[in-house]
Write a protein that holds these residues in place. Sequence first.
Motif, short mmCIF file in Angstrom:
data_model
loop_
_atom_site.label_atom_id
_atom_site.label_comp_id
_atom_site.label_asym_id
_atom_site.label_seq_id
_atom_site.Cartn_x
_atom_site.Cartn_y
_atom_site.Cartn_z
N PRO A 50 0.73 -1.42 -0.06
CA PRO A 50 0.19 -0.30 0.35
C PRO A 50 1.07 1.11 -0.13
O PRO A 50 2.02 1.02 0.69
CB PRO A 50 -0.84 0.15 1.44
CG PRO A 50 0.39 -1.05 2.68
CD PRO A 50 0.78 -1.57 1.32
N SER A 51 0.27 2.04 -1.19
CA SER A 51 0.81 3.58 -1.37
C SER A 51 0.48 4.38 0.89
O SER A 51 0.92 5.86 0.90
CB SER A 51 1.06 4.62 -2.39
OG SER A 51 -0.52 4.73 -2.08
N ASP A 52 -0.53 4.39 1.40
CA ASP A 52 -1.20 5.88 1.85
C ASP A 52 -2.02 3.90 2.85
O ASP A 52 -1.74 3.02 2.95
CB ASP A 52 -1.72 6.43 2.02
CG ASP A 52 -3.03 5.90 1.21
OD1 ASP A 52 -3.48 5.52 1.06
OD2 ASP A 52 -3.59 6.97 -0.16
N TRP A 53 -1.96 4.57 4.05
CA TRP A 53 -3.34 4.90 5.57
C TRP A 53 -4.05 3.94 4.87
O TRP A 53 -4.78 2.54 5.05
CB TRP A 53 -3.30 5.43 6.39
CG TRP A 53 -4.92 5.45 7.45
CD1 TRP A 53 -5.62 5.94 7.36
CD2 TRP A 53 -4.33 4.20 7.96
NE1 TRP A 53 -6.57 5.20 8.51
CE2 TRP A 53 -5.65 4.58 8.82
CE3 TRP A 53 -3.55 3.69 8.80
CZ2 TRP A 53 -5.80 3.74 10.53
CZ3 TRP A 53 -3.81 2.61 9.86
CH2 TRP A 53 -5.27 2.92 10.47
N LEU A 54 -4.84 4.85 3.75
CA LEU A 54 -6.38 3.89 3.59
C LEU A 54 -6.08 2.44 2.90
O LEU A 54 -6.90 1.64 2.28
CB LEU A 54 -7.39 4.68 2.10
CG LEU A 54 -7.48 5.94 3.66
CD1 LEU A 54 -8.47 7.43 2.42
CD2 LEU A 54 -8.56 5.43 4.58
N GLU A 55 -5.07 2.26 1.86
CA GLU A 55 -4.47 1.27 1.39
C GLU A 55 -4.78 0.12 1.65
O GLU A 55 -5.03 -0.64 0.94
CB GLU A 55 -3.45 1.72 -0.01
CG GLU A 55 -3.92 2.63 -1.48
CD GLU A 55 -3.24 2.67 -2.01
OE1 GLU A 55 -1.81 2.16 -1.93
OE2 GLU A 55 -3.53 3.24 -3.17
N GLY A 56 -3.72 0.61 2.80
CA GLY A 56 -3.22 -0.39 3.95
C GLY A 56 -5.38 -1.25 3.86
O GLY A 56 -5.07 -2.13 4.60
N LEU A 57 -5.75 0.03 4.92
CA LEU A 57 -6.65 -0.86 5.46
C LEU A 57 -7.80 -1.29 4.34
O LEU A 57 -7.76 -2.70 4.69
CB LEU A 57 -7.35 0.29 6.02
CG LEU A 57 -7.26 0.68 6.83
CD1 LEU A 57 -8.21 2.19 7.41
CD2 LEU A 57 -6.93 -0.06 8.24
N LEU A 115 -10.70 1.59 -7.29
CA LEU A 115 -8.89 0.68 -8.51
C LEU A 115 -8.19 -0.08 -8.00
O LEU A 115 -8.15 -1.76 -8.42
CB LEU A 115 -8.58 1.24 -9.17
CG LEU A 115 -9.22 2.45 -10.21
CD1 LEU A 115 -8.89 3.61 -10.96
CD2 LEU A 115 -9.90 1.44 -11.27
N TRP A 116 -8.53 0.34 -6.73
CA TRP A 116 -7.08 -0.18 -5.71
C TRP A 116 -7.28 -1.77 -4.97
O TRP A 116 -6.76 -3.21 -5.15
CB TRP A 116 -7.02 0.20 -4.62
CG TRP A 116 -5.51 -0.66 -3.24
CD1 TRP A 116 -5.86 -0.46 -1.42
CD2 TRP A 116 -4.58 -0.79 -3.50
NE1 TRP A 116 -5.16 -0.94 -1.17
CE2 TRP A 116 -3.81 -1.31 -2.18
CE3 TRP A 116 -3.63 -1.08 -4.76
CZ2 TRP A 116 -3.03 -1.65 -1.85
CZ3 TRP A 116 -2.24 -1.39 -4.52
CH2 TRP A 116 -1.98 -1.74 -3.33
N ALA A 117 -8.70 -2.30 -4.48
CA ALA A 117 -9.76 -3.11 -4.06
C ALA A 117 -9.84 -3.86 -5.55
O ALA A 117 -9.81 -5.62 -5.52
CB ALA A 117 -10.82 -2.71 -4.07
N ARG A 118 -9.45 -3.76 -6.71
CA ARG A 118 -10.45 -4.75 -7.68
C ARG A 118 -8.86 -5.12 -8.09
O ARG A 118 -8.46 -6.83 -8.45
CB ARG A 118 -11.28 -3.17 -9.17
CG ARG A 118 -12.18 -3.23 -8.62
CD ARG A 118 -12.59 -3.42 -10.28
NE ARG A 118 -12.17 -1.06 -10.70
CZ ARG A 118 -13.12 -0.43 -10.54
NH1 ARG A 118 -14.14 -0.86 -9.78
NH2 ARG A 118 -13.02 0.20 -10.95
#
Length: 263
Positions: free
Chosen positions: A132-139, A201-204
């Motif tokens: 992940p590139s940030d906190w939200l992507e990590g979650l 997009l990240w989740a897909r």
Amino acid sequence: METSDTSPADPEGTEGTGRAERAERAAGTGDTEGTAVQDWAAASADPQYRAAVVDLLGALAYGELAAFERLAEDAKLAPTLVDKAELASMASAEFQHFERLRGRLAEIGEDPAAAMEPFAAALDEFHRQTAPSDWLEGLIKAYVGDSIASDFYREVAAHLDSDTRALVLGVLDDTGHSGFAVEKVRGAIEADPRVGGRLALWARRLMGEALSQAQRVVAERDALSMMLVGGVTAGFDLAEVGRMFSRITEAHTKRMAALGLAA
């Protein structure tokens, strides 16, 4: 790793419905013959089945160890001390799951490190490609990626002996990350709707990578693949494998809805 049946993030209980269906399969419903109604002592007399279980426990154990490492690392991205502490608590829970699996492998006379080794490269590569590139992507990664893996292992658990099935389902228990992730992600989208598209997009991408990784792991391990197509246990054929992945995809769509994102 899932939300509770009636959590605020899932007001209609769709996640709970999926959990009930998986629990029914994991209980061996309809499988009155074969491994699913045996205990470990009886089932492990089949060397191919034993090899499949060692592979499964090894993959799970390394997955839990990697999850511990990842959550501890992601805690560095947390915006507040409360968030940092929450992730640290979840990392601790993952490590406890790892210890249970490591202990079980040793108990049945297997070297835990040797059991995990075949899966280390594939899982490490998955995490490298989906850093992940940030906190939200990590979650999102913890909620979506870990849940896809959990769904896969719950499906497999339906065809395990009773002792191994209980262990697998136990270590797949929600560590609390799902509800926490949903709350934080939904809050972020409400505060700035523009982040929704990026996170969708990240989740897909995570969905595609997670399914590909699961398929690669199974394909490379003969005993594990035989378990899935019915060579070790009764009741699982190639058509059912296709339906299994369809169920996993459907569960992913429901989780995305809980996050307020399009699948």
